[in-house]
Design an enzyme around this catalytic site. Structure first.
Site, PDB file in Angstrom:
ATOM      1  N   ASN A   1       0.551 -12.921  -2.023  1.00  0.00           N
ATOM      2  CA  ASN A   1       0.859 -11.910  -3.032  1.00  0.00           C
ATOM      3  C   ASN A   1      -0.379 -11.698  -3.922  1.00  0.00           C
ATOM      4  O   ASN A   1      -0.883 -12.655  -4.519  1.00  0.00           O
ATOM      5  CB  ASN A   1       2.052 -12.415  -3.860  1.00  0.00           C
ATOM      6  CG  ASN A   1       2.454 -11.454  -4.953  1.00  0.00           C
ATOM      7  OD1 ASN A   1       1.611 -10.934  -5.670  1.00  0.00           O
ATOM      8  ND2 ASN A   1       3.738 -11.236  -5.096  1.00  0.00           N
TER       9      ASN A   1
ATOM     10  N   HIS B   1      -1.530 -10.560  -8.976  1.00  0.00           N
ATOM     11  CA  HIS B   1      -2.244 -11.026 -10.171  1.00  0.00           C
ATOM     12  C   HIS B   1      -3.736 -10.718 -10.154  1.00  0.00           C
ATOM     13  O   HIS B   1      -4.408 -10.865 -11.171  1.00  0.00           O
ATOM     14  CB  HIS B   1      -1.929 -12.493 -10.440  1.00  0.00           C
ATOM     15  CG  HIS B   1      -0.474 -12.644 -10.791  1.00  0.00           C
ATOM     16  ND1 HIS B   1       0.090 -11.970 -11.853  1.00  0.00           N
ATOM     17  CD2 HIS B   1       0.544 -13.279 -10.170  1.00  0.00           C
ATOM     18  CE1 HIS B   1       1.386 -12.225 -11.887  1.00  0.00           C
ATOM     19  NE2 HIS B   1       1.690 -13.009 -10.878  1.00  0.00           N
TER      20      HIS B   1
ATOM     21  N   HIS C   1       4.186  -6.342  -5.488  1.00  0.00           N
ATOM     22  CA  HIS C   1       5.413  -5.932  -6.176  1.00  0.00           C
ATOM     23  C   HIS C   1       5.069  -4.716  -7.034  1.00  0.00           C
ATOM     24  O   HIS C   1       4.321  -4.830  -7.999  1.00  0.00           O
ATOM     25  CB  HIS C   1       5.906  -7.101  -7.044  1.00  0.00           C
ATOM     26  CG  HIS C   1       7.203  -6.838  -7.742  1.00  0.00           C
ATOM     27  ND1 HIS C   1       7.873  -7.825  -8.441  1.00  0.00           N
ATOM     28  CD2 HIS C   1       7.971  -5.720  -7.853  1.00  0.00           C
ATOM     29  CE1 HIS C   1       8.988  -7.314  -8.951  1.00  0.00           C
ATOM     30  NE2 HIS C   1       9.066  -6.040  -8.621  1.00  0.00           N
TER      31      HIS C   1
ATOM     32  N   ARG D   1       6.185  -2.670  -9.700  1.00  0.00           N
ATOM     33  CA  ARG D   1       7.222  -2.748 -10.735  1.00  0.00           C
ATOM     34  C   ARG D   1       7.400  -1.398 -11.407  1.00  0.00           C
ATOM     35  O   ARG D   1       6.464  -0.587 -11.454  1.00  0.00           O
ATOM     36  CB  ARG D   1       6.850  -3.801 -11.780  1.00  0.00           C
ATOM     37  CG  ARG D   1       6.741  -5.200 -11.221  1.00  0.00           C
ATOM     38  CD  ARG D   1       6.480  -6.200 -12.329  1.00  0.00           C
ATOM     39  NE  ARG D   1       7.680  -6.469 -13.080  1.00  0.00           N
ATOM     40  CZ  ARG D   1       8.418  -7.564 -12.961  1.00  0.00           C
ATOM     41  NH1 ARG D   1       8.056  -8.528 -12.142  1.00  0.00           N
ATOM     42  NH2 ARG D   1       9.506  -7.731 -13.670  1.00  0.00           N
TER      43      ARG D   1
ATOM     44  N   ARG E   1       3.000  -2.784 -14.340  1.00  0.00           N
ATOM     45  CA  ARG E   1       2.154  -3.676 -15.144  1.00  0.00           C
ATOM     46  C   ARG E   1       0.968  -4.240 -14.365  1.00  0.00           C
ATOM     47  O   ARG E   1      -0.020  -4.624 -14.937  1.00  0.00           O
ATOM     48  CB  ARG E   1       2.979  -4.815 -15.749  1.00  0.00           C
ATOM     49  CG  ARG E   1       3.508  -5.790 -14.738  1.00  0.00           C
ATOM     50  CD  ARG E   1       4.183  -6.964 -15.398  1.00  0.00           C
ATOM     51  NE  ARG E   1       5.463  -6.591 -16.002  1.00  0.00           N
ATOM     52  CZ  ARG E   1       6.431  -7.465 -16.242  1.00  0.00           C
ATOM     53  NH1 ARG E   1       6.239  -8.743 -15.972  1.00  0.00           N
ATOM     54  NH2 ARG E   1       7.573  -7.094 -16.754  1.00  0.00           N
TER      55      ARG E   1
ATOM     56  N   GLU F   1       7.531  -5.610  -2.451  1.00  0.00           N
ATOM     57  CA  GLU F   1       8.664  -6.081  -3.259  1.00  0.00           C
ATOM     58  C   GLU F   1       9.024  -4.973  -4.227  1.00  0.00           C
ATOM     59  O   GLU F   1       8.140  -4.390  -4.863  1.00  0.00           O
ATOM     60  CB  GLU F   1       8.266  -7.301  -4.088  1.00  0.00           C
ATOM     61  CG  GLU F   1       8.107  -8.561  -3.307  1.00  0.00           C
ATOM     62  CD  GLU F   1       7.673  -9.720  -4.202  1.00  0.00           C
ATOM     63  OE1 GLU F   1       7.656  -9.582  -5.441  1.00  0.00           O
ATOM     64  OE2 GLU F   1       7.323 -10.750  -3.652  1.00  0.00           O
TER      65      GLU F   1
ATOM     66  N   THR G   1       9.681 -12.347 -11.845  1.00  0.00           N
ATOM     67  CA  THR G   1      11.047 -12.179 -11.341  1.00  0.00           C
ATOM     68  C   THR G   1      11.897 -13.416 -11.680  1.00  0.00           C
ATOM     69  O   THR G   1      11.559 -14.527 -11.309  1.00  0.00           O
ATOM     70  CB  THR G   1      11.028 -11.981  -9.811  1.00  0.00           C
ATOM     71  OG1 THR G   1       9.997 -11.059  -9.498  1.00  0.00           O
ATOM     72  CG2 THR G   1      12.357 -11.453  -9.311  1.00  0.00           C
TER      73      THR G   1
ATOM     74  N   GLU H   1      14.730 -13.930   1.476  1.00  0.00           N
ATOM     75  CA  GLU H   1      13.697 -14.796   0.902  1.00  0.00           C
ATOM     76  C   GLU H   1      14.416 -15.693  -0.097  1.00  0.00           C
ATOM     77  O   GLU H   1      15.047 -15.207  -1.044  1.00  0.00           O
ATOM     78  CB  GLU H   1      12.600 -13.978   0.213  1.00  0.00           C
ATOM     79  CG  GLU H   1      11.524 -14.899  -0.367  1.00  0.00           C
ATOM     80  CD  GLU H   1      10.383 -14.148  -1.030  1.00  0.00           C
ATOM     81  OE1 GLU H   1      10.055 -13.009  -0.601  1.00  0.00           O
ATOM     82  OE2 GLU H   1       9.813 -14.718  -1.977  1.00  0.00           O
TER      83      GLU H   1
HETATM   84  N1  PXP Z   1       8.557 -13.832  -3.906  1.00  0.00           N
HETATM   85  C1  PXP Z   1       9.060 -12.967  -4.820  1.00  0.00           C
HETATM   86  C2  PXP Z   1      10.287 -12.211  -4.458  1.00  0.00           C
HETATM   87  C3  PXP Z   1       8.423 -12.754  -6.048  1.00  0.00           C
HETATM   88  O1  PXP Z   1       8.939 -11.885  -6.943  1.00  0.00           O
HETATM   89  C4  PXP Z   1       7.228 -13.457  -6.317  1.00  0.00           C
HETATM   90  C5  PXP Z   1       6.499 -13.207  -7.605  1.00  0.00           C
HETATM   91  O2  PXP Z   1       5.985 -11.925  -7.603  1.00  0.00           O
HETATM   92  C6  PXP Z   1       6.736 -14.340  -5.335  1.00  0.00           C
HETATM   93  C7  PXP Z   1       7.431 -14.522  -4.146  1.00  0.00           C
HETATM   94  C8  PXP Z   1       5.467 -15.091  -5.515  1.00  0.00           C
HETATM   95  O3  PXP Z   1       5.615 -15.979  -6.566  1.00  0.00           O
HETATM   96  P1  PXP Z   1       4.344 -16.710  -7.134  1.00  0.00           P
HETATM   97  O4  PXP Z   1       3.428 -15.651  -7.669  1.00  0.00           O
HETATM   98  O5  PXP Z   1       4.902 -17.600  -8.205  1.00  0.00           O
HETATM   99  O6  PXP Z   1       3.725 -17.473  -5.995  1.00  0.00           O
END
Ligand code: PXP
Length: 239
Positions: free
Chosen positions: A7, A10, A43, A45, A49, A70, A101, A151
């Site tokens: 992911n 960030h 994701h 949103r 953001r 997502e 989330t 998931e």
């Molecule tokens: N899975 C889902 C559905 C999420 O919303 C997130 C956070 O965006 C993640 C996985 C990944 O989480 P993390 O960033 O804490 O590894």
């Protein structure tokens, strides 16, 4: 062997903090694929953001593994997903005020809306995953609405303070993964996983793929720090 979907939200969080055009989540996605990631997750949103719609469109063109979007099951997001056509949509709950989330989607309460969204996405060739807590009734409901995969939310396991609490949460994840796998649902897991907590999953073969973001991006900023500073020192030396 379980797969890893990375992911890159960030990377975009850092970019949006300055409203700059770097660091670029697409470049981070390309680096993740080069390093062996099996998929890229973003994701989009409602409040935009971090990831922007433009990022998702460019990722759709660039990602060679698979693109996992997502999103909340809202009319706006469905429209975007049906247009961009990621390989997989993961339906997640979304609140404007949350930091990240919080909890899985309650698909028992929102059965009709989620089932309709699953159907619309699948009809356009997109596979659908649903982000749920490790709760047997939620898993059975995901099966009932013909989701392709689930998931499992690993947040409570990752946030557990005591060993007893952590093991209790882990047992819930194991039970959930086994039931989902028996129901022939694909089984992914994610949220809050890091370089220590991931080790607990050794031998849990029912999990097909982990979705991990924050810990990887956090480590990248630290492990890249020496080179980044060295490069700037070098430039200043040459002034
Ligand atoms: N899975 C889902 C559905 C999420 O919303 C997130 C956070 O965006 C993640 C996985 C990944 O989480 P993390 O960033 O804490 O590894």
């Amino acid at each position: 062997m379980a797969k890893l979907a990375v992911n890159v939200d960030h990377i975009a969080t850092l970019r949006q903090a300055r409203k700059a055009n770097y660091p670029d989540p697409v470049t981070a996605a390309m680096a993740s694929e080069t390093a062996g990631a099996d998929g890229i997750v973003v994701h989009l949103r409602e409040d935009r953001r971090h990831i922007q719609e433009r990022d998702v469109r460019i990722l759709r063109q660039m990602v060679q593994t698979k693109l996992i979007l997502e999103m909340a099951a809202t009319p706006e997001m469905l429209g975007i997903a049906l247009d961009i056509k990621p390989d997989i949509v993961t339906l997640v709950p979304e609140k404007r005020v949350e930091l990240t989330t919080e909890g899985g989607l309650d698909i028992i309460t929102h059965f009709n809306n989620i089932k309709e969204s699953v159907k619309q996405l699948q009809n356009s060739g997109i596979k659908v995953s649903i982000f749920i807590n490790p709760d047997l009734d939620q898993i059975k409901t995901a099966h009932k609405m013909d989701a392709d995969m689930i998931e499992i939310h690993t947040g409570s396991f990752c946030d557990a303070v005591t060993d007893m609490e952590r093991e209790k949460e882990f047992t819930r994840i194991v039970d959930a993964a086994k039931i989902a796998s028996k129901l022939k649902l694909g089984v992914n897991a994610g949220h809050g996983l890091g370089y220590h907590s991931i080790k607990r999953f050794k031998g849990l073969d029912e999990i097909d793929e982990f979705s991990i973001g924050h810990s990887i991006v956090a480590r990248a900023t630290i492990s890249g720090m020496e080179n980044a500073v060295r490069d700037m020192v070098e430039l200043i030396k040459r002034l």
